[in-house]
Design a protein around this motif. Structure first.
Motif, mmCIF file in Angstrom:
data_model
loop_
_atom_site.group_PDB
_atom_site.id
_atom_site.type_symbol
_atom_site.label_atom_id
_atom_site.label_comp_id
_atom_site.label_asym_id
_atom_site.label_seq_id
_atom_site.Cartn_x
_atom_site.Cartn_y
_atom_site.Cartn_z
ATOM 1 N N UNK A 58 2.715 14.254 5.625
ATOM 2 C CA UNK A 58 2.794 13.938 4.201
ATOM 3 C C UNK A 58 1.455 14.055 3.493
ATOM 4 N N UNK B 92 3.712 7.172 -0.882
ATOM 5 C CA UNK B 92 2.877 8.344 -0.594
ATOM 6 C C UNK B 92 3.257 8.990 0.724
ATOM 7 N N UNK B 93 3.636 8.157 1.712
ATOM 8 C CA UNK B 93 4.046 8.696 3.010
ATOM 9 C C UNK B 93 5.356 8.031 3.415
ATOM 10 N N UNK C 125 -4.551 3.589 4.989
ATOM 11 C CA UNK C 125 -4.569 2.371 5.802
ATOM 12 C C UNK C 125 -4.509 2.725 7.288
ATOM 13 N N UNK D 122 2.822 10.773 9.838
ATOM 14 C CA UNK D 122 2.929 10.828 8.375
ATOM 15 C C UNK D 122 1.630 11.291 7.740
ATOM 16 N N UNK E 283 5.880 6.809 6.256
ATOM 17 C CA UNK E 283 5.536 5.599 7.001
ATOM 18 C C UNK E 283 5.450 4.389 6.081
ATOM 19 N N UNK E 284 4.831 4.580 4.922
ATOM 20 C CA UNK E 284 4.687 3.461 3.989
ATOM 21 C C UNK E 284 6.023 3.099 3.343
ATOM 22 N N UNK F 141 0.811 -1.215 0.000
ATOM 23 C CA UNK F 141 0.000 0.000 0.000
ATOM 24 C C UNK F 141 0.850 1.273 0.000
ATOM 25 N N UNK G 264 7.729 1.006 5.841
ATOM 26 C CA UNK G 264 7.155 -0.350 5.810
ATOM 27 C C UNK G 264 7.726 -1.145 4.643
#
Ligand code: FES
Ligand code: FES
Lengths: 786, 156
Positions: free
Chosen positions: B29, A306-307, B18, B25, A309-310, A289, A313
């Motif tokens: 972001x 996109x972020x 999600x 973030x 955080x992702x 994702x 991950x």
């Protein structure tokens, strides 16, 4: 807490007739340039005589030790001399709206140089500080190595050229106003951007910006405001970007919103400088994702999402085969053995007098700032644009060009304000990496190193040893020799060019680069007979950098501990001993200041002690008096995920740095240096194990926290008569390191052999895994609210 | 994709993302509010400190799925009342606390919460209370932070 004590004002020299902007014959004049432009644009260059009539003559007192290089020509001179040929490109513009603007070819990472530059211009032009707009210049390759922020050089190297340009601008504006108002220029006053005539009438800068412009480039002579007329320089000034900071508006690299520059993180090897071999599950991760791209780059595997955080991950999910790094299998002890093997011998054999030998080890320390390495890059087929906090953007643009296969002229580098540097931003690791990622991915990227990357793979202050031998006879020190041996410190290309260009002018000539920096910065300030200081370095392919100084904090710690031992051998009080052996009165001035203010020699409880340190560098002198508490109740206090240990309870610090532009800013820099010194001596270091650094975050690497910092800190600014400002950014550390070390040794009755003193203690934490390279963010944050 | 709605600096916001993406973030972001800074991502450095319903917390360590519709999140951008600075921000200016400034949004948010906590619990805002603040300042502005907290607290 702050305590500014200024020397009595200088007795004013008798004013010569006609003193003012039209300088009388006899006052030093400077050459400025009018630049052909629609509004007033001025520029300035400088030459050595104009700035510095007689370098450091006061320092060349006849001493048994003879002058050492920094006493007559130091790193600041080298940086300035190197910058000389292009310094005339410093330009000030008076805009149509009456504002005055200047793009500072330097990098501000919190040192407050934007504020001090505003002050310098405002002083010459009769403006309020906030009427001057100072921005950071983009990379300007034509400036060559004059666009470099390092070695605490900024104020020293730019002070006079900026003043010359500002004074010239002011002179032109007054001339234009004089014509407009039909009044004699000598009767006009300029205040706050408004020029007023003695017989009434006034005209704002905005109405003069075009009138004062020049149709052709021309050279003009100009005199500067005399020091006794200063109204802004030397007065405490708050940082001009503070309001933006406290409201969250100050924009760092990762705060910039550049279209389509999505968060990007690199999956890095377990080994220091390991490289990727093969990725097992790249497509799987591409499908996670938020993730837009996953590509192999030279330093790892880049994940764009996109972020952040992702992206993190994605990094955590990657399965990568890695090639060994540059110090595969090495650890602290194996590196230390190599450093020791490279130690140069002493020149004077033991036994010439009464011999005292001592040896110290300084372990790796992290130069990580709170903002991690980060940069934004947008690389296209024919051009590249990069944003980041870089102290040396010219060298950066060259290396970026090389990395992405473009000519340097096709690369634009924007210098953003940085979240701390301490030397690390002399390098631009993230900028080059971001450019490579953008090229490989084919899209703009906002690259950020995670904390674990920054701590484990980022640049470090090198491991070093310092050995000292002193020979004494009665009350005389016959010889004093220091051998500093270090893992090689990388000096980045721009800095390197600047130093080596300058160093060949220094008395010793032709030294290698780090030898040059050592020779240009280190001086033994005591009359210790035959005195030699040598540096040797071992290149072991670590990523190193200075960290608010390269050698001084370590060299000074070793030296001040030795000084205490020599004093003890002679049965002398450490303060009286230093006083007697320091070379100059200016040095004694700061020592006396801390001894008096900090009450040297007051009675201290068992387990607590005072200690002294002294250091000279950057055309300045500094001294520290520290009190430390090593009693068990203090040492053993418990704070979760923290290092406590001995507590420095009080620091008294005195600094004489020459002309002070902004005492409040100077005090802030000293405070930062003092807090760094606590960390270096007492609490924080990196541990190398099996080819990698163990520490992955601030709960492993124990930089000074509120519970370590001294409850009492007193910074005394001793003003001297110097006409020029010296360097300040790094100056708080060395004397303080020496003072903490000597206080600690006295309190515990034992001289430590390595620093920080807790380096060999068991880890007070569970090391974080190497694979995946980034720890998972917790999910229980709401359980820790307060 | 799940939708999340909450109040950020007094405004209703909704994002599609999600559940497990950490709130830091989402704020930085996706919503473009960049006052809270990243310094570790594991609830150690405290550079990201914000307020949730008036209390300090660290959004790097809270999944957006854990935020309720009724929650009010305040970042440094939402601390002032329009152009009127919060007393703590003013104290920061008066004492010229910031150097690089990267840690300072988090420091100020932590300071405000610490003062409120002490007031709530009837404790003195002494050195011991201030030393409970874990925020790192790598520029080493700690002494000015201490002075500013005490000065700011006097006006809160
Ligand atoms: S980034 Fe949240 S605590 Fe460090
Ligand atoms: S002001 Fe730079 S980290 Fe605190």
């Amino acid at each position: 807490m702050a305590n500014h004590r200024f020397a009595p004002p200088r007795t004013k020299e008798p004013k010569e007739p006609g003193t003012g902007l039209r300088a009388p014959v006899g006052r030093r004049k400077f050459l400025g340039y009018l630049i052909a432009a629609p509004t007033l644009v001025v520029a300035a260059e400088f030459t050595r005589q104009q700035i510095f009539d007689a370098p450091s003559t006061a320092w060349a007192a006849a001493t048994p030790s003879g002058p050492q290089t920094p006493e007559v020509y130091d790193l600041l001179d080298a940086l300035r001399d190197a910058g000389r040929p292009t310094a005339n490109l410093i330009r000030i513009e008076v805009n149509k709206d009456g504002t005055v603007s200047f793009a500072l070819p330097r990098s501000d990472n919190g040192q407050g140089i934007i504020t001090s530059t505003q002050m310098i211009i405002a002083e010459e032009m009769g403006l309020e500080v906030d009427q001057v707009k100072v921005t950071l210049a983009d990379a300007r390759p034509e400036l060559m190595f004059n666009q470099l922020t390092g070695g605490s050089s900024t104020t020293f190297t730019t002070y006079t050229p900026i003043r010359v340009a500002a004074a010239l601008a002011q002179m032109r504006l007054l001339d234009a106003a004089s014509q407009l108002l039909q009044q004699d220029v000598r009767t006009l006053t300029s205040r706050g951007g408004l020029i007023t005539g003695a017989t009434g009438g006034s005209v704002p800068f905005s109405a003069l910006a075009e009138k004062a412009a020049s149709a052709v480039d021309q050279q003009v002579e100009v005199a500067l405001k005399p020091r006794e007329d200063f109204a802004i320089i030397g007065k405490p000034q708050n940082k001009t970007d503070a309001r933006d900071i406290v409201t969250g508006r100050k924009c760092f690299a990762t705060d910039l919103q550049i279209p389509d520059a999505l968060p990007t993180v690199i999956c890095r090897a377990p080994d220091l400088n390991g490289t990727p071999d093969d990725v097992e599950n790249i497509d799987e991760v591409r499908g996670m994702p938020g993730i837009t791209d996953v590509e192999v780059v030279s330093t790892g595997v880049a994940v764009r999402a996109k972020t952040f955080g992702q992206a993190i991950d994605g990094v955590r999910a990657l399965r990568v085969q890695w090639n060994d790094g540059t110090v595969h299998g090495e650890d602290d002890e194996s590196v230390l053995a190599k450093v020791r093997a490279a130690e140069l011998p002493m020149a004077v054999p033991a036994g010439v007098g009464e011999t005292i030998d001592c040896a110290f080890t300084f372990y790796f320390a992290s130069s990580s700032s709170l903002e991690t390495n980060s940069a934004i890059a947008d690389v296209r087929a024919d051009r590249a644009e990069v944003w980041g906090a870089m102290k040396n953007p010219i060298a950066a643009s060259g290396d970026i060009a090389k990395a992405v296969g473009l000519p340097q002229s096709a690369v634009t580098v924007h210098v953003t304000e940085g979240g701390g540097s301490f030397g690390r931003k002399l390098f631009y690791d993230a900028a080059v990496e971001a450019a490579e990622c953008s090229k490989v991915i084919g899209k703009p990227v906002k690259l950020m190193w995670t904390r674990a990357d920054d701590s484990r793979q980022g640049r470090v202050h090198p491991m070093a040893t310092s050995r000292i031998r002193a020979q004494i006879s009665g009350d005389t020190v016959l010889s004093y020799e220091q051998r500093h041996t270090s893992v090689a410190t990388q000096v980045n290309p721009g800095f390197g060019d600047a130093i080596s260009t300058g160093a060949v002018k220094a008395p010793l000539g032709n030294l290698t680069l780090s030898e040059s920096i050592f020779e240009l910065t280190q001086v033994t300030p005591y009359d210790f007979g035959v005195s030699t200081r040598f540096l040797n370095e071992v290149d072991m392919r670590f990523n190193t950098t200075s960290m608010r100084n390269i050698y001084s904090p370590n060299v000074a710690t070793a030296r001040e501990l030795m000084v205490d031992q020599i004093a003890a051998k002679m049965g002398k009080d450490p303060y009286e001993f230093r006083r007697a052996f320091l070379k100059h009165d200016r040095m004694r001035g700061v020592l006396d200041a801390v001894a008096k203010e900090g009450r040297w020699g007051r009675s201290m409880k068992k387990g607590t002690a005072q200690g002294l340190g002294f250091h000279t560098e950057y055309k300045g002198v500094s001294a520290a008096l520290v009190e430390i508490d090593c009693r068990p109740d203090t040492v053993n206090r418990k704070i979760r995920e923290a290092v406590t240990g001995p507590r420095v309870t009080k620091v008294t610090f005195a600094v004489d740095i020459g002309l002070v532009i902004n005492p409040r800013g100077l005090e802030a820099q000293m405070m930062g240096g003092i807090n760094d010194a606590l960390a270096l001596i007492l609490t924080s270091s990196l541990h190398l194990t099996d080819g990698h650094f163990v520490e992955a975050s601030w709960d492993n690497y124990f930089y000074t926290r509120q519970w370590n910092t001294p409850p009492e800190m007193n910074i005394i600014i001793v003003d001297s008569d110097a006409d020029e400002p010296g360097g300040a950014g790094e100056f708080g550390l060395a004397a303080t390191c020496g003072a903490i070390a000597t206080a600690y040794a006295r309190a515990v009755g034992k001289v430590p052999e390595y620093f920080p003193i807790n380096h060999k203690d068991p880890f007070p934490f569970e090391p974080k895994p190497l694979v995946p390279p980034i720890p998972e963010s917790p999910t229980d944050g709401l359980r820790h609210t307060y | 994709m799940p939708t999340h709605t909450f109040t950020l600096n007094g405004e209703r916001v909704t994002v599609d993302v999600e559940d497990d993406v950490r709130l830091l973030w989402v704020i930085r972001d996706m919503l473009g509010i960049t006052g809270p800074k990243y310094g570790c991502g594991i609830n150690v450095c405290k550079a990201c400190t914000c307020h949730i319903n008036g209390k300090a917390f660290n959004p790097c360590s809270v999944p957006v799925g854990a935020i309720h519709e009724s929650d009010e999140i305040t970042t440094i951008e939402g601390l002032a009342d329009g152009d009127d600075l919060h007393p703590m921000q003013q104290a920061w200016l008066d004492r010229d606390v910031p150097q690089c400034g990267y840690c300072q949004p988090g420091q100020i948010m932590a300071a405000v919460a610490k003062v409120r906590q002490c007031q709530r619990e009837g404790r003195d805002l002494d050195d011991a209370a201030i030393e409970e603040i874990r925020n790192i300042c790598r520029c080493g502005t700690y002494q000015r932070i201490r002075e500013a907290i005490k000065a700011g607290a006097d006006n809160m």
